[in-house]
Design a protein around this motif. Structure first.
Motif, PDB file in Angstrom:
ATOM      1  N   UNK A   1       0.832  -1.193   0.000  1.00 45.85           N
ATOM      2  CA  UNK A   1       0.000   0.000   0.000  1.00 45.85           C
ATOM      3  C   UNK A   1       0.862   1.236   0.000  1.00 45.85           C
ATOM      4  N   UNK A   2       0.434   2.260   0.754  1.00 41.45           N
ATOM      5  CA  UNK A   2       1.141   3.535   0.785  1.00 41.45           C
ATOM      6  C   UNK A   2       2.512   3.419   1.453  1.00 41.45           C
ATOM      7  N   UNK A   3       2.638   2.536   2.411  1.00 39.37           N
ATOM      8  CA  UNK A   3       3.914   2.356   3.121  1.00 39.37           C
ATOM      9  C   UNK A   3       4.691   1.194   2.481  1.00 39.37           C
ATOM     10  N   UNK A   4       5.096   1.393   1.258  1.00 37.81           N
ATOM     11  CA  UNK A   4       5.748   0.347   0.466  1.00 37.81           C
ATOM     12  C   UNK A   4       6.936  -0.258   1.201  1.00 37.81           C
ATOM     13  N   UNK A   5       7.752   0.593   1.809  1.00 43.54           N
ATOM     14  CA  UNK A   5       8.959   0.116   2.477  1.00 43.54           C
ATOM     15  C   UNK A   5       8.636  -0.765   3.683  1.00 43.54           C
ATOM     16  N   UNK A   6       7.440  -0.628   4.244  1.00 43.90           N
ATOM     17  CA  UNK A   6       7.042  -1.470   5.379  1.00 43.90           C
ATOM     18  C   UNK A   6       6.258  -2.696   4.912  1.00 43.90           C
ATOM     19  N   UNK A   7       5.450  -2.520   3.864  1.00 39.05           N
ATOM     20  CA  UNK A   7       4.628  -3.622   3.369  1.00 39.05           C
ATOM     21  C   UNK A   7       5.449  -4.685   2.639  1.00 39.05           C
ATOM     22  N   UNK A   8       6.449  -4.253   1.901  1.00 40.34           N
ATOM     23  CA  UNK A   8       7.304  -5.167   1.128  1.00 40.34           C
ATOM     24  C   UNK A   8       8.771  -4.760   1.292  1.00 40.34           C
ATOM     25  N   UNK A   9       9.309  -4.869   2.507  1.00 37.68           N
ATOM     26  CA  UNK A   9      10.668  -4.350   2.739  1.00 37.68           C
ATOM     27  C   UNK A   9      11.745  -5.006   1.886  1.00 37.68           C
ATOM     28  N   UNK A  10      11.670  -6.304   1.675  1.00 38.49           N
ATOM     29  CA  UNK A  10      12.716  -6.971   0.874  1.00 38.49           C
ATOM     30  C   UNK A  10      12.662  -6.511  -0.576  1.00 38.49           C
ATOM     31  N   UNK A  11      11.470  -6.465  -1.156  1.00 36.08           N
ATOM     32  CA  UNK A  11      11.331  -6.019  -2.547  1.00 36.08           C
ATOM     33  C   UNK A  11      11.725  -4.547  -2.684  1.00 36.08           C
ATOM     34  N   UNK A  12      11.307  -3.731  -1.714  1.00 31.32           N
ATOM     35  CA  UNK A  12      11.641  -2.308  -1.741  1.00 31.32           C
ATOM     36  C   UNK A  12      13.154  -2.114  -1.663  1.00 31.32           C
ATOM     37  N   UNK A  13      13.797  -2.766  -0.705  1.00 33.15           N
ATOM     38  CA  UNK A  13      15.249  -2.636  -0.553  1.00 33.15           C
ATOM     39  C   UNK A  13      15.994  -3.130  -1.782  1.00 33.15           C
ATOM     40  N   UNK A  14      15.494  -4.184  -2.406  1.00 34.65           N
ATOM     41  CA  UNK A  14      16.123  -4.688  -3.630  1.00 34.65           C
ATOM     42  C   UNK A  14      16.039  -3.629  -4.730  1.00 34.65           C
ATOM     43  N   UNK A  15      14.906  -2.967  -4.847  1.00 36.67           N
ATOM     44  CA  UNK A  15      14.760  -1.922  -5.856  1.00 36.67           C
ATOM     45  C   UNK A  15      15.716  -0.757  -5.581  1.00 36.67           C
ATOM     46  N   UNK A  16      15.814  -0.353  -4.318  1.00 37.16           N
ATOM     47  CA  UNK A  16      16.719   0.738  -3.960  1.00 37.16           C
ATOM     48  C   UNK A  16      18.168   0.358  -4.269  1.00 37.16           C
ATOM     49  N   UNK A  17      18.550  -0.858  -3.920  1.00 39.69           N
ATOM     50  CA  UNK A  17      19.922  -1.308  -4.223  1.00 39.69           C
ATOM     51  C   UNK A  17      20.179  -1.300  -5.722  1.00 39.69           C
ATOM     52  N   UNK A  18      19.214  -1.761  -6.510  1.00 38.50           N
ATOM     53  CA  UNK A  18      19.375  -1.765  -7.963  1.00 38.50           C
ATOM     54  C   UNK A  18      19.516  -0.344  -8.510  1.00 38.50           C
ATOM     55  N   UNK A  19      18.732   0.572  -7.955  1.00 42.71           N
ATOM     56  CA  UNK A  19      18.810   1.971  -8.388  1.00 42.71           C
ATOM     57  C   UNK A  19      20.188   2.535  -8.070  1.00 42.71           C
ATOM     58  N   UNK A  20      20.657   2.284  -6.858  1.00 43.26           N
ATOM     59  CA  UNK A  20      21.966   2.809  -6.466  1.00 43.26           C
ATOM     60  C   UNK A  20      23.098   2.201  -7.278  1.00 43.26           C
ATOM     61  N   UNK A  21      22.989   0.923  -7.601  1.00 40.36           N
ATOM     62  CA  UNK A  21      24.030   0.282  -8.413  1.00 40.36           C
ATOM     63  C   UNK A  21      24.072   0.859  -9.824  1.00 40.36           C
ATOM     64  N   UNK A  22      22.920   1.245 -10.349  1.00 39.45           N
ATOM     65  CA  UNK A  22      22.867   1.721 -11.725  1.00 39.45           C
ATOM     66  C   UNK A  22      23.159   3.214 -11.850  1.00 39.45           C
ATOM     67  N   UNK A  23      23.306   3.896 -10.734  1.00 40.33           N
ATOM     68  CA  UNK A  23      23.539   5.334 -10.742  1.00 40.33           C
ATOM     69  C   UNK A  23      25.004   5.626 -10.488  1.00 40.33           C
ATOM     70  N   UNK A  24      25.554   6.446 -11.315  1.00 35.73           N
ATOM     71  CA  UNK A  24      26.931   6.881 -11.100  1.00 35.73           C
ATOM     72  C   UNK A  24      26.883   8.156 -10.282  1.00 35.73           C
ATOM     73  N   UNK A  25      27.471   8.101  -9.142  1.00 31.71           N
ATOM     74  CA  UNK A  25      27.485   9.260  -8.262  1.00 31.71           C
ATOM     75  C   UNK A  25      28.669  10.137  -8.608  1.00 31.71           C
ATOM     76  N   UNK A  26      28.387  11.256  -9.270  1.00 32.65           N
ATOM     77  CA  UNK A  26      29.460  12.157  -9.654  1.00 32.65           C
ATOM     78  C   UNK A  26      29.508  13.388  -8.758  1.00 32.65           C
ATOM     79  N   UNK A  27      28.450  13.617  -7.999  1.00 31.60           N
ATOM     80  CA  UNK A  27      28.424  14.749  -7.087  1.00 31.60           C
ATOM     81  C   UNK A  27      28.283  14.249  -5.672  1.00 31.60           C
ATOM     82  N   UNK A  28      28.862  14.994  -4.768  1.00 31.25           N
ATOM     83  CA  UNK A  28      28.714  14.672  -3.360  1.00 31.25           C
ATOM     84  C   UNK A  28      28.010  15.836  -2.687  1.00 31.25           C
ATOM     85  N   UNK A  29      26.990  15.535  -1.937  1.00 30.16           N
ATOM     86  CA  UNK A  29      26.235  16.558  -1.241  1.00 30.16           C
ATOM     87  C   UNK A  29      26.496  16.401   0.240  1.00 30.16           C
TER      88      UNK A  29
END
Length: 75
Positions: free
Chosen positions: A46-74
């Motif tokens: 539902x609305x709390x995706x990270x709580x309703x499906x934590x494993x699937x959510x975390x997998x998506x976040x990891x995939x996003x971070x792996x595919x992103x080249x971090x060229x700036x540091x904030x």
């Protein structure tokens, strides 16, 4: 690229109070029309995706971070 993760059963977004006729299909169409927007829909969440499906959510976040080249540091 902007990634939006929705729960398939989200009852809050899109807001039925603010936009009573806006559907998830219409949100997906807007995202499809803009190449810089990616929408991920997680089933059985539902609305709390990270709580309703934590494993699937975390997998998506990891995939996003792996595919992103971090060229700036904030700091």
């Amino acid at each position: 690229l902007v990634t939006i993760i929705f729960g398939a059963e989200d009852q809050l977004i899109p807001s039925r109070l603010v936009h009573p006729h806006l559907t998830l299909d219409e949100v997906l169409k807007v995202a499809h029309d803009h190449q810089h927007i990616e929408v991920i829909i997680l089933q059985e969440a539902g609305h709390m995706v990270q709580m309703d499906q934590p494993k699937k959510f975390n997998r998506q976040i990891k995939d996003i971070l792996k595919s992103t080249r971090h060229t700036e540091k904030i700091y």
